[in-house]
Design a protein around this motif. Sequence first.
Motif, mmCIF file in Angstrom:
data_model
loop_
_atom_site.group_PDB
_atom_site.id
_atom_site.type_symbol
_atom_site.label_atom_id
_atom_site.label_comp_id
_atom_site.label_asym_id
_atom_site.label_seq_id
_atom_site.Cartn_x
_atom_site.Cartn_y
_atom_site.Cartn_z
ATOM 1 N N GLY A 84 -52.457 26.303 103.047
ATOM 2 C CA GLY A 84 -53.084 25.874 103.985
ATOM 3 C C GLY A 84 -53.017 26.269 105.551
ATOM 4 O O GLY A 84 -54.103 26.342 106.093
ATOM 5 N N PRO A 85 -51.771 26.619 105.857
ATOM 6 C CA PRO A 85 -51.723 26.950 107.270
ATOM 7 C C PRO A 85 -52.821 28.515 107.466
ATOM 8 O O PRO A 85 -53.163 28.529 108.430
ATOM 9 C CB PRO A 85 -50.292 27.693 107.450
ATOM 10 N N ALA A 110 -48.389 31.733 110.687
ATOM 11 C CA ALA A 110 -48.827 30.926 109.851
ATOM 12 C C ALA A 110 -48.174 31.334 108.314
ATOM 13 O O ALA A 110 -47.822 30.298 107.795
ATOM 14 C CB ALA A 110 -50.222 31.116 109.466
ATOM 15 N N GLN A 111 -47.970 32.601 107.697
ATOM 16 C CA GLN A 111 -47.642 32.811 106.858
ATOM 17 C C GLN A 111 -46.192 32.456 106.685
ATOM 18 O O GLN A 111 -45.692 32.116 105.490
ATOM 19 C CB GLN A 111 -47.512 34.479 106.613
ATOM 20 N N ALA A 112 -45.445 32.313 107.749
ATOM 21 C CA ALA A 112 -43.966 31.650 107.692
ATOM 22 C C ALA A 112 -43.880 30.347 107.228
ATOM 23 O O ALA A 112 -42.894 29.773 106.686
ATOM 24 C CB ALA A 112 -43.344 32.035 108.915
ATOM 25 N N ARG A 113 -45.024 29.838 107.234
ATOM 26 C CA ARG A 113 -44.965 28.116 106.560
ATOM 27 C C ARG A 113 -45.336 28.067 105.250
ATOM 28 O O ARG A 113 -45.440 27.085 104.604
ATOM 29 C CB ARG A 113 -46.017 27.490 107.737
ATOM 30 N N VAL A 114 -46.097 29.345 104.818
ATOM 31 C CA VAL A 114 -46.466 29.360 103.489
ATOM 32 C C VAL A 114 -45.428 30.108 102.396
ATOM 33 O O VAL A 114 -44.377 30.758 102.810
ATOM 34 C CB VAL A 114 -47.773 30.390 103.259
ATOM 35 N N GLY A 132 -40.786 20.859 106.084
ATOM 36 C CA GLY A 132 -40.994 21.200 107.294
ATOM 37 C C GLY A 132 -42.238 22.136 107.604
ATOM 38 O O GLY A 132 -41.892 23.222 107.308
ATOM 39 N N GLY A 133 -43.170 21.683 108.114
ATOM 40 C CA GLY A 133 -44.423 22.522 108.352
ATOM 41 C C GLY A 133 -45.095 22.805 107.212
ATOM 42 O O GLY A 133 -46.008 24.017 107.168
ATOM 43 N N ALA A 134 -44.890 22.521 106.034
ATOM 44 C CA ALA A 134 -45.705 22.736 104.674
ATOM 45 C C ALA A 134 -47.197 22.024 104.824
ATOM 46 O O ALA A 134 -47.233 20.918 105.409
ATOM 47 C CB ALA A 134 -45.041 22.241 103.490
ATOM 48 N N TYR A 135 -47.888 22.794 104.507
ATOM 49 C CA TYR A 135 -49.552 22.349 104.546
ATOM 50 C C TYR A 135 -50.061 22.685 103.265
ATOM 51 O O TYR A 135 -50.578 23.647 103.023
ATOM 52 C CB TYR A 135 -50.252 23.083 105.844
#
Length: 304
Positions: A84-85, A110-114, A132-135
């Motif tokens: 998602g991010p 953004a990729q750090a949240r994936v 935390g921060g997952a989309y």
Amino acid sequence: MGTRWSVKLIARASALAMLERGIQARLDEVVAQMSTWEADSDISRYNRSAAGSAHTLPAGFAEVMAAALALAADTDGAYDPSIGPLVDLWGFGPAGAREAAPDALAVANAQARVGWRRLRFDAAARSLEQPGGAYVDLSSIAKGYGVDRVADYLLEQGIADCLVEVGGELRGHGRKPDASPWRVAVEQPGGGDDEAAAVIALDGLAIATSGDYRRYFDADGQRYSHTLDPRSGRPIAHPLASVTVLHAQCMQADALATALTVLGAHAGMAYANRHGLAALFVLREGDAFVTRTTPAFVARQCRP
């Protein structure tokens, strides 16, 4: 889902209104659970939630989540429901379109949240923890699941002959009134209205296509596809134009078409053959398009 649905079926005229209500109710349920475009959907509430919070998912959401994570593991992250991010960053999500590519720092952030391994999901309890921060974005599988929900509902109602379509993904059962099969043409990228890459008869079978020629944006002389590689954080950049997959479940066909597109022609074909998948790959060669098919797909093609 930002698209239209269509159902062809053989039924009593007096039952049509009831069937239409049933179809719409099932599609509305998929949207309410898994649409990132709806602020009050179950998936949107999860994506906004605090780190460490646990969420009990509705049955449909949990079924799709389990399938998405299984494919993520099997493709070593070429398919990833936590993408998602990146979808938002590249302008293909609810955050809105963009006219220029993001810079390297934005992509890295953004990729750090994936990462599908960050998603702690207990299938038995239908519980998904927010690290935390997952989309989570299930757009590449939920539409196919919607097709399955409608087709299964119709079969439960005793409708043996139907063709269900949502945004280009289809599943068919039985035959048309003239006893001929539900034939579906696979679009040839760059071809005319009468040109098809293949024709398939659907009876107990679903078909889904992932392509880079429908949704994209151009910037600085380069085309950026909506199909993103979660491993690189960027749109795919290889000669593969589209992948079509046949499967008993449209949910699986939908997700597999995306996964094979990300893997690319060589690795995607190897994966498809290894798993006995019926898949058609369309590749660019200069200004032309060429097709490559797995043996399982050839066996399903309608003969001229």
